[in-house]
Design an enzyme around this catalytic site. Sequence first.
Site, PDB file in Angstrom:
ATOM      1  N   GLU A 246      -3.756   7.861  -3.468  1.00  0.00           N
ATOM      2  CA  GLU A 246      -2.612   8.565  -4.056  1.00  0.00           C
ATOM      3  C   GLU A 246      -1.649   9.084  -2.980  1.00  0.00           C
ATOM      4  OE1 GLU A 246      -3.224  10.939  -7.562  1.00  0.00           O
ATOM      5  OE2 GLU A 246      -5.205  10.045  -7.877  1.00  0.00           O
TER       6      GLU A 246
ATOM      7  N   GLY B 163       0.855  -1.186   0.000  1.00  0.00           N
ATOM      8  CA  GLY B 163       0.000   0.000   0.000  1.00  0.00           C
ATOM      9  C   GLY B 163       0.888   1.231   0.000  1.00  0.00           C
ATOM     10  N   SER B 164       1.117   1.799   1.179  1.00  0.00           N
ATOM     11  CA  SER B 164       2.042   2.932   1.284  1.00  0.00           C
ATOM     12  C   SER B 164       3.466   2.507   0.914  1.00  0.00           C
ATOM     13  CB  SER B 164       2.022   3.501   2.710  1.00  0.00           C
ATOM     14  OG  SER B 164       0.765   4.085   2.995  1.00  0.00           O
TER      15      SER B 164
END
Length: 381
Positions: A364, A132-133
């Site tokens: 984002e 994810g991150s």
Amino acid sequence: MIEFKLTPEQELIRDSARKFSEKFIAPLAPELDEKQEFSHDTARLMAEQGYFGIIIPEEYGGAGANSLTYCLIIEEVSKACAGHGVTMSLTNSLVAAPLINFGSEEIKRKYLPPLARGEKLGCFALTEPNAGSDSANQETNAVLDGDHWILNGSKIFISNGGVADFAVVIASTNKKAKIRGLTALIVDKGTPGFSVGVKENKLGIRASDTCELVFQDCRVPKDNILSTPGRGFKIAMDTLDGGRVGVGAQAVGIASAAYEASLKYAKERKQFGSSIIDFQGISHKLVEMKAEIETARLLTWKAAWLKDNKKRFAKDAAMAKLYGSEMATRVCHQAIQIHGGYGFIKDYPVERYYRDARITEIYEGTSEVQRMVIASYVLGV
């Protein structure tokens, strides 16, 4: 002296986008939200307006407009329906932009004109269950086999995933090289081994399609890559930098819708014999909401201006995204508070704005990631 003024053409484009969104998108937004339904009809209308090719150069069928003009339109579309704002932002900033900046001439000629016309939709596939991150930790991999890459893995939370005609996929093509072993591939819908998985049931932006993508021994032509093997991480990060400017504009649009609904309600709602806007507690909330919206808009416009003038803009894009997204949540929170109990029911739109605003702090790049990005520039860490 800096003059904060749009050109007459930009004002015309903004006003046109507002009228279009109010007429064709806003009336459908509550129903599409309730049904969690992507509207191909309004997507077609947006394409006819040129909204899917705003940043695409004229030679490839787009408008060739700058980032500031793009932000003006994103804001107006997002005021009407944040889900439609996502579709438009995604098409330009996460799909068209990497094709423009890193695609071969053959790729540009093949994908950009139908994208600009709305004949094809795309998606950007980076996020994975365990990436994810930590976007460098890609488990989806591709191995070169003659004239094809053999792609295996899965992607999650992919906007446009279920309706896209092609996907820009970030995959590892050299596990040992880690971050320098990632590559951006273009995978067409209908390619054997490429399938759409789970459709997510979301809190907000429900008119935007979000799905899982699955790749099982998917054979992708060797030349269907952006730039060269190993540049996928740079492509992804550059693409997200540009996308964050658009998220800032989305957040401003959502917050503006909540503010305008609250201002109208405060003028009409009467308690204790007076309109509630006459009470200092309410009027001060509206003042703070308006000030925060204007601040986020200026941050977004600055980032767009820097991008348009070929200056470094990553820090400013992160700041616009960070402040704008958290501002939108605060403003929508106050909008519900001003509406009281009515703000908590679906007869009034502010509950939808509140739900829509929340995702802008996550996709984002989360707010935590934005702070890391900004810190790397201003603190040198």
